[in-house]
Design an enzyme around this catalytic site. Structure first.
Site, PDB file in Angstrom:
ATOM      1  N   GLY A  12      16.501  21.655  -6.756  1.00 62.32           N
ATOM      2  CA  GLY A  12      16.417  20.525  -7.679  1.00 62.32           C
ATOM      3  C   GLY A  12      16.495  19.238  -6.875  1.00 62.32           C
ATOM      4  N   GLY A  14      16.134  16.132  -7.994  1.00 60.76           N
ATOM      5  CA  GLY A  14      16.352  14.959  -8.843  1.00 60.76           C
ATOM      6  C   GLY A  14      17.410  14.072  -8.203  1.00 60.76           C
ATOM      7  N   ASP A  37      12.023  21.707  -5.434  1.00 62.36           N
ATOM      8  CA  ASP A  37      11.859  21.277  -6.835  1.00 62.36           C
ATOM      9  C   ASP A  37      10.550  21.865  -7.329  1.00 62.36           C
ATOM     10  OD1 ASP A  37      13.320  18.706  -8.475  1.00 62.36           O
ATOM     11  OD2 ASP A  37      11.398  19.400  -9.275  1.00 62.36           O
ATOM     12  N   ARG A  98      27.338  17.841 -23.018  1.00 61.67           N
ATOM     13  CA  ARG A  98      26.833  18.763 -21.987  1.00 61.67           C
ATOM     14  C   ARG A  98      26.332  20.054 -22.634  1.00 61.67           C
ATOM     15  NH1 ARG A  98      31.513  16.414 -19.600  1.00 61.67           N
ATOM     16  NH2 ARG A  98      30.988  15.175 -17.774  1.00 61.67           N
ATOM     17  N   ASN A 105      18.824  24.560 -19.940  1.00 62.37           N
ATOM     18  CA  ASN A 105      19.278  24.727 -18.563  1.00 62.37           C
ATOM     19  C   ASN A 105      19.570  26.189 -18.221  1.00 62.37           C
ATOM     20  OD1 ASN A 105      18.882  22.078 -18.084  1.00 62.37           O
ATOM     21  ND2 ASN A 105      21.036  21.496 -17.908  1.00 62.37           N
ATOM     22  N   VAL A 128      26.027  23.089 -10.021  1.00 61.55           N
ATOM     23  CA  VAL A 128      26.424  21.811 -10.623  1.00 61.55           C
ATOM     24  C   VAL A 128      25.729  21.575 -11.960  1.00 61.55           C
ATOM     25  CG1 VAL A 128      26.688  20.886  -8.280  1.00 61.55           C
ATOM     26  CG2 VAL A 128      24.704  20.221  -9.623  1.00 61.55           C
ATOM     27  N   ASN A 130      24.580  21.474 -15.738  1.00 62.28           N
ATOM     28  CA  ASN A 130      25.429  21.491 -16.938  1.00 62.28           C
ATOM     29  C   ASN A 130      24.858  22.328 -18.069  1.00 62.28           C
ATOM     30  OD1 ASN A 130      27.832  19.996 -16.597  1.00 62.28           O
ATOM     31  ND2 ASN A 130      26.621  18.104 -16.392  1.00 62.28           N
ATOM     32  N   ARG A 161      37.303  10.691 -10.164  1.00 60.17           N
ATOM     33  CA  ARG A 161      37.230   9.627 -11.179  1.00 60.17           C
ATOM     34  C   ARG A 161      38.629   9.166 -11.584  1.00 60.17           C
ATOM     35  NH1 ARG A 161      32.198  12.390 -14.482  1.00 60.17           N
ATOM     36  NH2 ARG A 161      30.585  11.171 -13.448  1.00 60.17           N
ATOM     37  N   HIS A 185      35.094  21.363 -17.531  1.00 60.33           N
ATOM     38  CA  HIS A 185      34.432  20.083 -17.342  1.00 60.33           C
ATOM     39  C   HIS A 185      34.002  19.626 -18.728  1.00 60.33           C
ATOM     40  CE1 HIS A 185      32.422  17.053 -15.078  1.00 60.33           C
ATOM     41  NE2 HIS A 185      31.204  17.474 -15.294  1.00 60.33           N
TER      42      HIS A 185
HETATM   43  N1  NAD Z   1      28.829  19.270 -12.526  1.00 59.10           N
HETATM   44  C1  NAD Z   1      28.853  17.969 -12.578  1.00 59.10           C
HETATM   45  O1  NAD Z   1      29.882  17.363 -12.373  1.00 59.10           O
HETATM   46  C2  NAD Z   1      27.597  17.207 -12.865  1.00 59.10           C
HETATM   47  C3  NAD Z   1      27.569  15.799 -12.704  1.00 59.10           C
HETATM   48  C4  NAD Z   1      26.358  15.132 -12.917  1.00 59.10           C
HETATM   49  C5  NAD Z   1      25.209  15.836 -13.314  1.00 59.10           C
HETATM   50  N2  NAD Z   1      25.298  17.190 -13.479  1.00 59.10           N
HETATM   51  C6  NAD Z   1      24.129  17.990 -13.869  1.00 59.10           C
HETATM   52  O2  NAD Z   1      23.282  18.191 -12.742  1.00 59.10           O
HETATM   53  C7  NAD Z   1      21.932  18.457 -13.204  1.00 59.10           C
HETATM   54  C8  NAD Z   1      20.952  17.608 -12.417  1.00 59.10           C
HETATM   55  O3  NAD Z   1      21.167  16.239 -12.683  1.00 59.10           O
HETATM   56  P1  NAD Z   1      20.178  15.137 -12.088  1.00 59.10           P
HETATM   57  O4  NAD Z   1      20.783  13.816 -12.385  1.00 59.10           O
HETATM   58  O5  NAD Z   1      19.796  15.448 -10.705  1.00 59.10           O
HETATM   59  O6  NAD Z   1      18.873  15.355 -13.036  1.00 59.10           O
HETATM   60  P2  NAD Z   1      17.355  15.009 -12.664  1.00 59.10           P
HETATM   61  O7  NAD Z   1      16.578  15.074 -13.935  1.00 59.10           O
HETATM   62  O8  NAD Z   1      17.299  13.751 -11.853  1.00 59.10           O
HETATM   63  O9  NAD Z   1      16.924  16.202 -11.703  1.00 59.10           O
HETATM   64  C9  NAD Z   1      16.806  17.528 -12.095  1.00 59.10           C
HETATM   65  C10 NAD Z   1      15.682  18.123 -11.257  1.00 59.10           C
HETATM   66  O10 NAD Z   1      15.660  19.537 -11.479  1.00 59.10           O
HETATM   67  C11 NAD Z   1      14.286  19.911 -11.322  1.00 59.10           C
HETATM   68  N3  NAD Z   1      14.048  21.252 -11.841  1.00 59.10           N
HETATM   69  C12 NAD Z   1      13.900  21.664 -13.108  1.00 59.10           C
HETATM   70  N4  NAD Z   1      13.661  22.991 -13.152  1.00 59.10           N
HETATM   71  C13 NAD Z   1      13.685  23.436 -11.870  1.00 59.10           C
HETATM   72  C14 NAD Z   1      13.530  24.703 -11.263  1.00 59.10           C
HETATM   73  N5  NAD Z   1      13.290  25.802 -11.991  1.00 59.10           N
HETATM   74  N6  NAD Z   1      13.615  24.781  -9.914  1.00 59.10           N
HETATM   75  C15 NAD Z   1      13.849  23.681  -9.167  1.00 59.10           C
HETATM   76  N7  NAD Z   1      14.027  22.452  -9.700  1.00 59.10           N
HETATM   77  C16 NAD Z   1      13.930  22.327 -11.030  1.00 59.10           C
HETATM   78  C17 NAD Z   1      13.540  18.804 -12.066  1.00 59.10           C
HETATM   79  O11 NAD Z   1      12.164  18.788 -11.747  1.00 59.10           O
HETATM   80  C18 NAD Z   1      14.301  17.573 -11.590  1.00 59.10           C
HETATM   81  O12 NAD Z   1      13.698  16.985 -10.436  1.00 59.10           O
HETATM   82  C19 NAD Z   1      21.961  18.194 -14.715  1.00 59.10           C
HETATM   83  O13 NAD Z   1      22.081  19.415 -15.416  1.00 59.10           O
HETATM   84  C20 NAD Z   1      23.215  17.353 -14.894  1.00 59.10           C
HETATM   85  O14 NAD Z   1      23.746  17.468 -16.192  1.00 59.10           O
HETATM   86  C21 NAD Z   1      26.457  17.869 -13.251  1.00 59.10           C
END
Ligand code: NAD
Length: 319
Positions: A12, A14, A37, A98, A105, A128, A130, A161, A185
Site C-alpha cells: 500500500g 498511500g 500498490d 473505523r 478492507n 495497520v 483499519n 498522542r 484501537h
Molecule cells: N492503525 C492505525 O493506527 C492507523 C492509523 C492511520 C491510518 N490507518 C489505516 O491505514 C490504512 C491506509 O491509510 P492511508 O492513509 O495510507 O490510505 P490511502 O488511501 O492514502 O492509501 C491506501 C493505499 O492502499 C492501496 N491499496 C488498496 N488495495 C490494495 C491492494 N490490494 N494491494 C496493495 N495496495 C492496495 C490504495 O491504492 C492506496 O494507495 C487505512 O485503512 C487507514 O484507516 C491505521
C-alpha cells in the site's frame, strides 16, 4: 554503514505506506525496502523519488517499487521479506468510524495476506489497516502464520498522542512524559493513568483528574480529530512513525517493550483475542506479552475491551 541487512515490504503506497517506507529507508539499516500498490506506476514512481533523495539524506538502503495485481502479480518483488507492513485499504472520511471500513478492507487485507504468505512465508507481519484489531486477526487467519508473527499497530500511536497532549498541556518536553494506553484501537481504548509520569512523577500529582480525563477523551478521538481537519484521508505522520519503529525493533531483534496489538493467551486472565497490550518485540515478532500492574478499574477496562473486540474478531473469518 555496518549492519545493513534484510528486506522489508510495505504493501500500500498511500499516505501511510509511503511515509512508512520513507522512514524505514532513512533508518539506513535495511538492504531493501519494497513498496507496492495496485495503482499502476505509483509505487515505482515513489520508489524512484525516494532513491533520488538518498544522496541528500545519505542513506544506502535501496527502495524498490512494484505494482501488484489482486491475483498476486508483482509479488515476486517482495519474495523473502523479513518484515511486511500491511497498509493497504481505505482510510476514514469525516464522520466515519473505523468499523465502517470493515467489509471493504477485509477483502483487500485477505488477498494481500494470502499473497504475503505465499511469497514471504517467514515474515513478521505488521498490520495497520483499519479496523485494526479485526484486520490483525484476519491477517493471522489468512496467512496461517504463528500468532506471534502477526502484530497490529495501534498502541504506539495512541500512546504517542496521549504523551503529546500531556506534554503540550503542561508545556514540558515530550521526552519527559511517559504514558500508556492498552485495549483496542477505538472506543474501548484503555488509558493507564497509573503508569503515566511526568519527569518521573505520577501524572495525577501534576495534573487535575478532570484535565487527565479531557486528554484521555482527546486521545481516544485522536484519529477523528485529524480526519475532520484533513477532510480527505487520515493521519499518517504519527502512525507511520509508530509502524516503522515496530519494524525496526523486529529488524534489530531489539526486545523493546512496546504497546502493540498482540495475541493474548492467558495474560491478565484474558485468552484467545488480539488486543492492545505491551509486548517484547524481536526478530520472531512478539517474544512475550508483558503484563504490567494495573489498578482494578484499569484491569476491568481491559477485560471489557477484550470482550468488545472478541466478537468482532470471531466474525472476520466470514468476511
Ligand atoms: N492503525 C492505525 O493506527 C492507523 C492509523 C492511520 C491510518 N490507518 C489505516 O491505514 C490504512 C491506509 O491509510 P492511508 O492513509 O495510507 O490510505 P490511502 O488511501 O492514502 O492509501 C491506501 C493505499 O492502499 C492501496 N491499496 C488498496 N488495495 C490494495 C491492494 N490490494 N494491494 C496493495 N495496495 C492496495 C490504495 O491504492 C492506496 O494507495 C487505512 O485503512 C487507514 O484507516 C491505521
Amino acid at each position: 554503514m555496518a549492519g545493513r541487512s534484510g528486506k522489508v515490504t510495505v504493501v500500500g503506497a498511500g499516505f501511510y505506506g509511503s511515509t512508512t517506507a520513507q522512514r524505514l529507508a532513512e533508518y539506513d539499516v535495511f538492504d531493501t525496502v519494497v513498496l507496492t500498490d495496485i495503482v499502476e506506476g505509483k509505487p515505482e514512481g515513489l520508489a524512484l523519488d525516494l532513491n533520488q533523495s538518498r544522496p541528500v539524506e545519505g542513506f544506502e538502503t535501496q527502495v524498490v517499487g512494484r505494482t501488484t495485481t489482486a491475483d498476486g502479480g508483482g509479488y515476486e518483488a517482495t519474495a523473502g521479506s523479513d518484515i511486511v507492513v500491511i497498509t493497504a485499504g481505505l482510510p476514514r472520511k469525516p464522520g466515519m468510524s473505523r468499523m465502517d471500513l470493515i467489509e471493504t478492507n477485509a477483502k483487500i487485507v485477505r488477498s494481500v495476506a494470502e499473497n504475503v504468505a505465499t511469497h514471504s512465508p517467514d515474515a513478521v507481519v505488521i498490520v495497520v489497516s483499519n479496523p485494526l484489531d479485526e484486520m490483525t486477526a484476519l491477517t493471522q487467519l489468512a496467512t496461517g502464520f504463528p500468532r506471534q508473527r502477526v502484530i497490529g499497530q495501534a498502541g504506539m500511536l495512541d500512546t504517542a498522542r496521549f504523551t503529546y497532549f500531556v506534554a503540550e498541556a503542561l508545556g514540558v518536553p515530550v521526552g519527559s512524559v511517559r504514558t500508556l494506553t492498552l485495549g483496542s484501537h477505538g472506543d474501548t481504548m484503555v488509558p493507564v493513568p497509573s503508569r503515566c509520569t511526568v519527569d518521573g512523577k505520577p501524572l495525577a500529582d501534576v495534573m487535575p483528574a478532570e484535565q487527565v480525563e479531557e486528554l484521555v477523551t482527546r486521545t481516544r478521538n485522536g484519529g477523528a480529530e485529524v480526519v475532520a481537519l484533513l477532510k480527505t484521508g487520515s493521519a499518517y505522520y504519527a502512525p507511520s512513525a509508530a509502524a516503522a519503529r515496530m519494524a525496526r525493533a523486529v529488524h534489530d531483534d531489539a526486545g523493546a517493550v512496546m504497546p502493540v496489538c498482540a495475541w493474548v493467551d492467558g495474560e491478565y486472565g484474558i485468552s484467545g483475542v488480539y488486543l492492545g497490550v505491551e509486548a517484547e518485540i524481536g526478530r520472531t515478532g512478539v517474544r512475550r506479552v508483558v503484563e504490567t500492574d494495573l489498578t482494578a478499574d484499569e484491569l476491568a477496562g481491559l477485560k471489557e475491551a477484550a470482550e468488545a473486540v472478541r466478537t468482532k474478531q470471531a466474525d472476520v473469518k466470514d468476511l
